[in-house]
Design a protein around this motif. Structure first.
Motif, PDB file in Angstrom:
ATOM      1  N   UNK A  70       1.473 108.147  64.519  1.00  8.67           N
ATOM      2  CA  UNK A  70       0.728 109.077  65.368  1.00  8.67           C
ATOM      3  C   UNK A  70       1.646 110.121  65.987  1.00  8.67           C
ATOM      4  N   UNK A  71       2.803 109.678  66.475  1.00  7.58           N
ATOM      5  CA  UNK A  71       3.737 110.617  67.095  1.00  7.58           C
ATOM      6  C   UNK A  71       4.356 111.566  66.100  1.00  7.58           C
ATOM      7  N   UNK A  72       4.741 111.055  64.938  1.00  3.20           N
ATOM      8  CA  UNK A  72       5.376 111.892  63.918  1.00  3.20           C
ATOM      9  C   UNK A  72       4.434 112.994  63.449  1.00  3.20           C
ATOM     10  N   UNK A  73       3.169 112.642  63.194  1.00  2.00           N
ATOM     11  CA  UNK A  73       2.204 113.635  62.723  1.00  2.00           C
ATOM     12  C   UNK A  73       1.830 114.599  63.848  1.00  2.00           C
ATOM     13  N   UNK A  74       1.693 114.090  65.067  1.00  5.28           N
ATOM     14  CA  UNK A  74       1.373 114.962  66.204  1.00  5.28           C
ATOM     15  C   UNK A  74       2.458 116.009  66.423  1.00  5.28           C
ATOM     16  N   UNK A  75       3.705 115.632  66.181  1.00  2.40           N
ATOM     17  CA  UNK A  75       4.814 116.579  66.346  1.00  2.40           C
ATOM     18  C   UNK A  75       4.679 117.756  65.384  1.00  2.40           C
ATOM     19  N   UNK A  76       4.155 117.495  64.174  1.00  6.39           N
ATOM     20  CA  UNK A  76       4.025 118.548  63.167  1.00  6.39           C
ATOM     21  C   UNK A  76       2.689 119.282  63.241  1.00  6.39           C
ATOM     22  N   UNK A  77       1.637 118.577  63.653  1.00  6.64           N
ATOM     23  CA  UNK A  77       0.288 119.133  63.606  1.00  6.64           C
ATOM     24  C   UNK A  77      -0.161 119.656  64.964  1.00  6.64           C
ATOM     25  N   UNK A  78       0.307 118.999  66.036  1.00  8.26           N
ATOM     26  CA  UNK A  78      -0.147 119.365  67.371  1.00  8.26           C
ATOM     27  C   UNK A  78      -1.272 118.464  67.822  1.00  8.26           C
ATOM     28  N   UNK A  79      -1.957 118.812  68.914  1.00  9.13           N
ATOM     29  CA  UNK A  79      -3.074 117.987  69.396  1.00  9.13           C
ATOM     30  C   UNK A  79      -4.179 117.796  68.370  1.00  9.13           C
ATOM     31  N   UNK A  80      -4.255 118.678  67.393  1.00  9.88           N
ATOM     32  CA  UNK A  80      -5.284 118.540  66.349  1.00  9.88           C
ATOM     33  C   UNK A  80      -5.012 117.373  65.421  1.00  9.88           C
ATOM     34  N   UNK A 240      -4.579 123.956  70.392  1.00  9.87           N
ATOM     35  CA  UNK A 240      -5.031 122.708  69.788  1.00  9.87           C
ATOM     36  C   UNK A 240      -4.501 122.542  68.366  1.00  9.87           C
ATOM     37  N   UNK A 241      -4.440 123.621  67.602  1.00  6.57           N
ATOM     38  CA  UNK A 241      -3.926 123.577  66.224  1.00  6.57           C
ATOM     39  C   UNK A 241      -2.858 124.658  66.062  1.00  6.57           C
ATOM     40  N   UNK A 242      -1.660 124.430  66.616  1.00 11.74           N
ATOM     41  CA  UNK A 242      -0.631 125.475  66.629  1.00 11.74           C
ATOM     42  C   UNK A 242      -0.153 125.891  65.244  1.00 11.74           C
ATOM     43  N   UNK A 243      -0.275 125.016  64.250  1.00 16.59           N
ATOM     44  CA  UNK A 243       0.234 125.325  62.915  1.00 16.59           C
ATOM     45  C   UNK A 243      -0.873 125.574  61.896  1.00 16.59           C
ATOM     46  N   UNK A 244      -2.093 125.760  62.383  1.00 15.80           N
ATOM     47  CA  UNK A 244      -3.185 126.125  61.496  1.00 15.80           C
ATOM     48  C   UNK A 244      -3.874 124.939  60.836  1.00 15.80           C
ATOM     49  N   UNK A 245      -4.955 125.248  60.115  1.00 18.31           N
ATOM     50  CA  UNK A 245      -5.782 124.197  59.502  1.00 18.31           C
ATOM     51  C   UNK A 245      -5.057 123.506  58.350  1.00 18.31           C
ATOM     52  N   UNK A 246      -4.212 124.232  57.627  1.00 22.39           N
ATOM     53  CA  UNK A 246      -3.475 123.606  56.524  1.00 22.39           C
ATOM     54  C   UNK A 246      -2.632 122.435  57.014  1.00 22.39           C
ATOM     55  N   UNK A 247      -2.029 122.609  58.186  1.00 25.01           N
ATOM     56  CA  UNK A 247      -1.228 121.528  58.764  1.00 25.01           C
ATOM     57  C   UNK A 247      -2.114 120.331  59.116  1.00 25.01           C
ATOM     58  N   UNK A 248      -3.336 120.605  59.558  1.00 24.99           N
ATOM     59  CA  UNK A 248      -4.269 119.530  59.884  1.00 24.99           C
ATOM     60  C   UNK A 248      -4.609 118.721  58.632  1.00 24.99           C
ATOM     61  N   UNK A 249      -4.872 119.419  57.516  1.00 25.56           N
ATOM     62  CA  UNK A 249      -5.197 118.734  56.259  1.00 25.56           C
ATOM     63  C   UNK A 249      -3.993 117.941  55.756  1.00 25.56           C
ATOM     64  N   UNK A 250      -2.812 118.541  55.855  1.00 23.73           N
ATOM     65  CA  UNK A 250      -1.598 117.826  55.447  1.00 23.73           C
ATOM     66  C   UNK A 250      -1.406 116.576  56.297  1.00 23.73           C
ATOM     67  N   UNK A 251      -1.664 116.709  57.585  1.00 25.52           N
ATOM     68  CA  UNK A 251      -1.578 115.548  58.466  1.00 25.52           C
ATOM     69  C   UNK A 251      -2.563 114.461  58.077  1.00 25.52           C
ATOM     70  N   UNK A 297      -6.123 106.805  70.829  1.00 22.13           N
ATOM     71  CA  UNK A 297      -4.692 106.914  71.088  1.00 22.13           C
ATOM     72  C   UNK A 297      -4.208 108.344  70.880  1.00 22.13           C
ATOM     73  N   UNK A 298      -4.693 109.005  69.837  1.00 21.89           N
ATOM     74  CA  UNK A 298      -4.276 110.396  69.576  1.00 21.89           C
ATOM     75  C   UNK A 298      -4.648 111.314  70.735  1.00 21.89           C
ATOM     76  N   UNK A 299      -5.865 111.183  71.231  1.00 21.65           N
ATOM     77  CA  UNK A 299      -6.303 112.016  72.354  1.00 21.65           C
ATOM     78  C   UNK A 299      -5.454 111.768  73.594  1.00 21.65           C
ATOM     79  N   UNK A 300      -5.106 110.512  73.835  1.00 21.00           N
ATOM     80  CA  UNK A 300      -4.362 110.168  75.045  1.00 21.00           C
ATOM     81  C   UNK A 300      -2.924 110.662  74.995  1.00 21.00           C
ATOM     82  N   UNK A 301      -2.193 110.363  73.905  1.00 18.12           N
ATOM     83  CA  UNK A 301      -0.765 110.712  73.909  1.00 18.12           C
ATOM     84  C   UNK A 301      -0.551 112.222  73.820  1.00 18.12           C
ATOM     85  N   UNK A 302      -1.440 112.944  73.120  1.00 18.83           N
ATOM     86  CA  UNK A 302      -1.274 114.403  73.071  1.00 18.83           C
ATOM     87  C   UNK A 302      -1.733 115.053  74.368  1.00 18.83           C
ATOM     88  N   UNK A 303      -2.541 114.343  75.150  1.00 17.30           N
ATOM     89  CA  UNK A 303      -2.936 114.866  76.448  1.00 17.30           C
ATOM     90  C   UNK A 303      -1.960 114.516  77.546  1.00 17.30           C
TER      91      UNK A 303
END
Length: 579
Positions: A70-80, A240-251, A297-303
């Protein structure tokens, strides 16, 4: 004459190989044949209820995916990253529906995807599914054992006596020799040996330990969500999605593997009290519970903290430490230990049941099929699995191979989805002897293969940023194949749980699974091909010659739990015959 004889011998060998490879099992209605193992004392003991099965699915799913990924992907994707988990969850839900239907149709046999493929396709396909899946699970178990030793040593170092006094060869990584070829870790094989002994005692002991460990990690994750919710700062969710939708799909392609594990429920079919009712509920229930925990967990740690502060190294513990709640990091460490322990235990359990199924069918030596008369567990298979994992974990840093794993799981999940479709055909047309059925069946299989190829092509287009036109072409071809499947085949709902919207749901699974396959490291593709070739060789020189005579068109039956429980209680062959 010699040349002619050699040519004739080669032709005969290929003919036998082709004939053997196409052997399959036939799915029919209930028959007293279902109790041949129980009546002879070779069956497993039915001890697992619905609650046990749900915890088994959760225990096999939640581990490093929630405590590290969760942390590794959040670092690359952001809160999204939350959206990434939702997208991955939707794809996993489609797979869960497919598993649920087949678990309802195969309620009394072990083997999971291997058995499904044996019935829907053929013996060779089933053996290849087993080989790909077992390769992943062997290395995955060894890798999990190494990770678990790291968490255990870290927990011990909380006490001053152990601080910086535990040598690396005991369990903190490993002591390297021969330029890193060997990496000695003593604690990992010890843990694997203890769990193997525990599993050999019986499924009842497994359910008790899994109950304690799984409830522990669920409670800790629930505390993380509740306590963390009071520390959320909504400003951390912007952007919420600092690196765009492509990063979200990759995540989503990365976190998809966090959902793998609920399929472990299917391996407990022969040990379930009411398999036809409980297996589908347990598969879908454990998946839903895991999805809720992941998203929470994702909502909590990114918040709680900025996503830029998260990473691979214990993101949950780090988030609480940055908020001044260091005591929570201790709970998180114990949750990680509980999570990895249950994943390791369930993995060892599932692998032994895979070997049991192949041993019964004769594709592996019969010793793998032996069940202890008192404990009612496959002792040899369980010990074999523990020894293999112990050697790998004790001598090699298998964590370096993590990037080539999940190939077997994606293949198995895709085959399971294809089985749902093809078994619907067999239900309707098998009794109508017609050459048209053969051509229609092959036509349907070609459509399924076309969809898989389109999924791989679309995945490559996405991965390498190819032209949108090329991506669109793959989608159009896939849609044409789906339309052909829908209108050229006849489908009938099976008894028990039914996967909705067939063939659309299953073929969507195939497309998205192979799409994710295309996102894997190129070494993973090479590993897939190598294991495939080795598996074909093993089958060609051993497997094709040893299946039991009943393996060809062997009957796979439905279950009647009340009768099964009666047989288990009586242990009486005469009573069985009287019934």
């Amino acid at each position: 004459m010699t040349s002619y004889s050699s040519s004739s011998s080669s032709s005969s060998w290929l003919s036998n190989f082709w004939s053997s490879a196409r052997r399959s099992k036939t799915l029919t209605a209930y028959s007293s044949e279902s109790y041949k193992y129980t009546a002879s004392g070779e069956g497993l003991l039915r001890r697992l209820g619905l609650f046990d099965l749900i915890l088994l699915g959760v225990g096999g799913t939640i581990g490093s995916g929630i405590f590290a990924i969760t942390g590794a992907v959040a670092h690359d994707v952001g809160p999204s990253v939350t959206i990434s988990y939702v997208l991955a969850g939707l794809v996993s839900a489609l797979n869960a529906f497919c598993f649920a239907e087949l678990a309802s149709r195969f309620p009394a046999v072990v083997g999971g995807p291997y058995m499904y493929a044996y019935t829907a396709f053929n013996e060779l396909t089933a053996f290849l599914v087993f080989a790909q899946r077992i390769f992943d699970t062997h290395i995955g178990a060894a890798s999990t054992a190494r990770s678990l030793t790291g968490y255990l040593v870290t927990a011990l170092e909380i006490f001053p006596f152990f601080k910086e006094h535990v040598p690396s060869w005991i369990g903190h990584g490993g002591k390297e020799f021969l330029g890193g070829v060997l990496s000695i870790n003593i604690l990992a094989p010890i843990i694997l040996a203890l769990l193997t002994i525990f599993l050999c005692r019986g499924v009842g002991e497994l359910s008790i330990l899994n109950l304690f460990m799984t409830l522990t990690k669920i409670i800790i994750i629930f505390l993380v969500i509740v306590i963390g919710a009071f520390e959320v700062d909504v400003s951390n969710w912007s952007p919420f999605a600092p690196n765009g939708f492509n990063a979200v799909v990759t995540g989503a392609t990365v976190v998809f593997f966090s959902y793998l594990g609920y399929d472990a429920v299917t391996s407990s079919a022969e040990e379930c009290k009411r398999p036809q009712r409980d297996l589908p509920i347990a598969i879908l229930g454990s998946f839903l519970l895991c999805a809720i925990l992941y998203i929470g967990v994702c909502l909590v740690i990114t918040g709680m903290v900025s996503y830029t502060l998260l990473g691979d190294d214990a993101p949950l513990a780090k988030a609480f430490e940055l908020k001044g709640l260091k005591y929570m990091s201790i709970f998180v460490s114990f949750g990680a230990i509980a999570g990895l322990t249950t994943i390791l235990m369930v993995s060892l359990y599932v692998q032994s049941r895979f070997y049991l199924g192949l041993g019964r069918d004769g594709l592996l030596p019969s010793v793998f099929a032996k069940v202890h008369q008192t404990r009612r567990t496959p002792i040899f298979s369980q010990i074999w699995v523990g020894v293999i994992a112990g050697i790998l974990a004790g001598l090699f840093n298998v964590q370096l191979l993590s990037h080539i794993l999940s190939v077997g799981s994606l293949m198995a999940y895709s085959v399971v989805s294809a089985c749902v479709v093809t078994l619907r055909w067999e239900e309707t047309v098998v009794s109508e002897v017609s050459t048209r059925w053969i051509s229609t069946w092959l036509e349907g299989v070609l459509c399924l293969l076309t969809i898989a190829c389109c999924g791989f092509g679309a995945g490559l287009c996405f991965r390498f940023g190819a032209s949108f036109v090329l991506f669109l072409v793959t989608l159009v071809i896939a849609v044409i194949a789906v339309v052909a499947l829908h209108y050229r085949q006849v489908y009938v709902d099976p008894p028990g749980f039914s996967c909705p919207v067939v063939p659309l749901f299953p073929v969507s699974c195939i497309f998205f699974n192979i799409f994710l396959f295309a996102q894997l490291h190129q070494e993973a593709w090479l590993r897939f091909v190598v294991v495939l070739l080795v598996s074909v060789c093993i089958y060609a020189f051993y497997g094709q010659y040893n299946p039991h005579q009943t393996s060809s068109n062997q009957i796979v039956i439905y279950d009647k739990p009340a009768l099964e429980e009666s047989l288990i209680t009586n242990h009486d062959q005469d009573s069985f015959e009287a019934i």
